[in-house]
Scaffold this motif. Structure first.
Motif, mmCIF file in Angstrom:
data_model
loop_
_atom_site.group_PDB
_atom_site.id
_atom_site.type_symbol
_atom_site.label_atom_id
_atom_site.label_comp_id
_atom_site.label_asym_id
_atom_site.label_seq_id
_atom_site.Cartn_x
_atom_site.Cartn_y
_atom_site.Cartn_z
ATOM 1 N N PHE A 1 0.886 -1.159 0.000
ATOM 2 C CA PHE A 1 0.000 0.000 0.000
ATOM 3 C C PHE A 1 0.922 1.206 0.000
ATOM 4 O O PHE A 1 1.621 1.433 0.979
ATOM 5 C CB PHE A 1 -0.891 0.018 1.237
ATOM 6 N N SER B 1 0.499 -11.319 14.198
ATOM 7 C CA SER B 1 0.062 -10.262 15.104
ATOM 8 C C SER B 1 -0.715 -9.221 14.313
ATOM 9 O O SER B 1 -0.824 -9.286 13.088
ATOM 10 C CB SER B 1 1.272 -9.647 15.803
ATOM 11 N N ASN B 2 -1.229 -8.238 15.028
ATOM 12 C CA ASN B 2 -1.996 -7.169 14.405
ATOM 13 C C ASN B 2 -1.164 -6.452 13.339
ATOM 14 O O ASN B 2 -0.039 -6.066 13.612
ATOM 15 C CB ASN B 2 -2.364 -6.160 15.501
ATOM 16 N N GLY B 3 -1.708 -6.305 12.156
ATOM 17 C CA GLY B 3 -0.982 -5.577 11.119
ATOM 18 C C GLY B 3 -0.013 -6.438 10.338
ATOM 19 O O GLY B 3 0.729 -5.946 9.494
ATOM 20 N N ALA B 4 -0.023 -7.757 10.594
ATOM 21 C CA ALA B 4 0.924 -8.636 9.911
ATOM 22 C C ALA B 4 0.581 -8.799 8.428
ATOM 23 O O ALA B 4 1.439 -9.144 7.624
ATOM 24 C CB ALA B 4 0.938 -10.001 10.587
ATOM 25 N N GLY B 5 -0.679 -8.568 8.073
ATOM 26 C CA GLY B 5 -1.079 -8.705 6.674
ATOM 27 C C GLY B 5 -2.053 -9.857 6.444
ATOM 28 O O GLY B 5 -2.308 -10.232 5.303
ATOM 29 N N LYS B 6 -2.623 -10.386 7.517
ATOM 30 C CA LYS B 6 -3.541 -11.515 7.393
ATOM 31 C C LYS B 6 -4.767 -11.131 6.567
ATOM 32 O O LYS B 6 -5.158 -11.838 5.635
ATOM 33 C CB LYS B 6 -4.009 -11.997 8.782
ATOM 34 N N THR B 7 -5.366 -9.995 6.914
ATOM 35 C CA THR B 7 -6.552 -9.555 6.189
ATOM 36 C C THR B 7 -6.221 -9.321 4.723
ATOM 37 O O THR B 7 -7.012 -9.643 3.835
ATOM 38 C CB THR B 7 -7.122 -8.279 6.838
ATOM 39 N N THR B 8 -5.039 -8.783 4.481
ATOM 40 C CA THR B 8 -4.635 -8.533 3.098
ATOM 41 C C THR B 8 -4.598 -9.847 2.312
ATOM 42 O O THR B 8 -5.091 -9.915 1.180
ATOM 43 C CB THR B 8 -3.270 -7.832 3.069
ATOM 44 N N VAL C 1 3.464 -4.738 2.569
ATOM 45 C CA VAL C 1 2.748 -5.557 3.540
ATOM 46 C C VAL C 1 3.086 -7.031 3.340
ATOM 47 O O VAL C 1 3.392 -7.746 4.288
ATOM 48 C CB VAL C 1 1.223 -5.336 3.418
ATOM 49 N N GLU D 1 -10.086 -13.656 11.493
ATOM 50 C CA GLU D 1 -10.186 -13.390 12.932
ATOM 51 C C GLU D 1 -11.615 -13.561 13.438
ATOM 52 O O GLU D 1 -12.220 -12.625 13.946
ATOM 53 C CB GLU D 1 -9.673 -11.978 13.249
ATOM 54 N N GLN E 1 -13.222 -9.670 8.887
ATOM 55 C CA GLN E 1 -12.777 -9.408 10.258
ATOM 56 C C GLN E 1 -13.876 -8.744 11.090
ATOM 57 O O GLN E 1 -13.962 -8.951 12.283
ATOM 58 C CB GLN E 1 -11.531 -8.525 10.188
ATOM 59 N N LEU F 1 4.321 1.160 1.851
ATOM 60 C CA LEU F 1 4.295 0.116 2.866
ATOM 61 C C LEU F 1 4.230 -1.271 2.225
ATOM 62 O O LEU F 1 3.253 -1.630 1.589
ATOM 63 C CB LEU F 1 3.068 0.337 3.760
#
Ligand SMILES: Nc1ncnc2c1ncn2[C@@H]1O[C@H](COP(=O)(O)OP(=O)(O)O)[C@@H](O)[C@H]1O
Ligand SMILES: [Mg+2]
Lengths: 253, 254
Positions: free
Chosen positions: B8, B32-39, B13, B153, B78, B11
């Motif tokens: 992005f 962890s949070n922000g690791a890129g799972k949702t991406t 990801v 999640e 999520q 960044l």
């Protein structure tokens, strides 16, 4: 075109219409401001405005109808924005549906909601003494112009609905549209306006649309105004539709 | 999926993510949070396009055969993607219609029963608790029995009871032969549910294996004898008592 387009659009339109049926206040709020303007202008300023019509409310109603549409479409942007925020938009996008149905459902819902608001405003105008000798064809022509105008403004509303960062941003774009009729022939004839204002007023879309609707209501020959009005409506519709689809494609890919 | 990269702006990801998920298994993507799972999940469910790399879901390429992919999957994002103004039942009927299924009403009623939402089914979702919303959200994803389910999640923000219910639903899914890709930040969730676990860290998969394989990465544990203390979770669940259908739905009417 996707084979599910009609079915999916019907299902999704049913969904948004249910939203409206469950919060009818959006219809009322849409109609309240134009009705307030109508009361204010007819009963406070109207006596001092020379329009050449027998009744000021007859002169005023076409402009009020356009204000109704302009305030109604901000809810379209609002509803679209909420779908994007809430994640239901992404759910729809990850499902095997015709992708354009998502937008068309909001557009058709906007059309229905605005038509209901317009009917409410016309009923109030009738109570206030509005009369028209127009026949069925005349009313149909008026309805046709208003539908086109609604579609044009709705496609404009889709753009902020898709791109806004906040709820306020999603609906703020409507304010200039609501005030455009004030610098037109909607409230007062343009010939008393100073030069540049008058030039603007006479060449912006609202004046030709208002004049065309007014001529239809008073059974005057509609002359060139109706073509100018239709050209504006179709032109805005096409441009807004294209831009809205560009925003949409950007959003979903 | 192979060599997925996504940025992005500046960044970065994802910096090359490779995963294979076996059919009918539960795969946990831990990070962890922000690791890129949702991406990752969004790329697999055709909502985002990767900058480079390819991904196939159920044999279909996510870019060139996106429509086929969408026929094969369902996504539980999520954040619960439910329509607040409609009732729970109307939400289910809506999705069943959009999946072009016969008899949406029966499908909706069956799922309401399965997820203990029958009593709440006719109420607007706006009145539901977080756990009920999540259950409805997952129920909506099961309509049409897609062979692949993504759960992003699914238990974040849920109370322990609701969490166990979601776990139960996920296990049942996999028993029915559905492939599940689940993302989570909770180690115990991955441990409980997954056949294989991958850890996503700084844009790469740093380990990928079964729970046992992952455990062998650490030096063998020394055997110690400790008295088993009840965990806080055990205490909580015991005190809250029997999780019957009526107690659950009543308790959650906030
Ligand atoms: N649309 C976006 N625009 C810019 N940055 C984004 C966008 N979506 C996610 N990110 C960033 O990408 C990183 C990974 O996000 P995400 O995939 O949501 O992580 P996770 O789901 O593991 O918490 C985060 O740093 C997040 O801020
Ligand atoms: Mg996430």
């Amino acid at each position: 075109m996707n084979k599910h387009f009609l079915g999916d659009t019907t299902v999704l339109t049913g969904r948004s219409l249910r939203h409206i049926a469950r919060s009818p206040d959006t219809i009322i709020t849409t109609a309240i401001m134009p009705i307030a303007f109508m009361l204010l202008f007819v009963y406070v300023f109207g006596g001092a405005i020379q329009t050449g019509s027998d009744k000021y409310v007859n002169y005023l109603l076409p402009g009020i109808l356009l204000i109704t549409i302009a305030s109604g479409i901000s809810y379209t942007a609002f509803r679209l924005f909420l779908d994007l925020q809430g994640g239901i938009f992404e759910r729809f996008q990850s499902m095997p549906i015709a992708r354009s149905s998502v937008l068309w459902a909001h557009v058709l819902t906007s059309l229905v909601a605005n038509l209901i608001s317009l009917v409410v405003v016309v009923l109030v105008a009738l109570l206030m003494g509005f009369r028209s000798g127009a026949g069925v064809l005349g009313w149909l022509a008026v309805a046709g112009i208003l539908v086109l105008f609604t579609l044009a403004l709705t496609w404009i509303a889709v753009i902020p609905g898709l791109t806004a960062k906040s709820v306020d941003g999603a609906s703020a774009f409507a304010y200039p549209l609501i005030f455009l009729p004030f610098i037109s022939s909607a409230f007062v004839p343009t010939d008393t306006m100073p030069g540049p204002v008058r030039a603007f007023a006479e060449h912006q879309p609202v004046t030709s649309i208002v004049n065309a609707v007014r001529d239809l209501f008073t059974q005057q020959p509609v002359d060139s105004d109706i073509w100018t009005a239709l050209a504006w409506c179709v032109g805005i519709l096409v441009v807004a539709y294209l831009f809205a689809n560009v925003s949409y494609r950007r959003k979903i890919s | 999926m192979q060599g997925l990269e996504k940025s992005f702006k500046q960044l970065k990801v994802l910096r090359g993510v490779d995963i294979d998920v076996a059919r009918g298994s539960i795969f946990a993507l831990l990070g962890s949070n922000g690791a890129g799972k949702t991406t990752v999940v969004k790329i697999l469910s055709t909502l985002l396009k990767a900058d480079t790399g390819t991904a196939r879901v159920n044999g279909f390429d996510v870019v060139t055969q996106a429509a086929d992919v969408r026929e094969s999957i369902s996504l539980t994002g999520q954040f619960a993607a439910v329509d607040e103004i409609l009732s729970g039942r109307e939400n289910l009927v809506l999705v069943a219609r959009l999946r072009h299924l016969e008899d949406p009403g029966t499908i909706a009623d069956d799922l309401l029963r399965r997820f203990s939402l029958t009593e709440a089914g006719s109420r607007r979702v706006a009145t539901y608790s977080g756990g009920m919303r999540r259950r409805l959200d997952i129920a909506m994803s099961l309509i049409g029995s897609p062979p692949v389910v993504f759960l992003d999640e699914p238990t974040t923000g849920l109370d322990p009871e609701a969490r166990l219910e979601v776990w139960q639903a996920v296990k049942e899914l996999a028993q029915g032969g559905t492939t599940v890709l689940l993302t989570t930040q909770y180690l115990d969730e991955a441990e409980q549910l997954a056949d294989r676990i991958a850890i996503l860290h700084e844009g790469r998969i740093i380990v990928n294996g079964t729970l046992d394989e992952l455990k062998q990465l650490l030096p063998p544990a020394e055997v110690e004898y400790v008295e088993k203390q009840p965990t806080l979770e055990d205490v909580f669940l015991t005190l809250v008592g029997a999780r019957t259908d009526s107690a659950r739905t009543d308790g959650e009417q906030r």
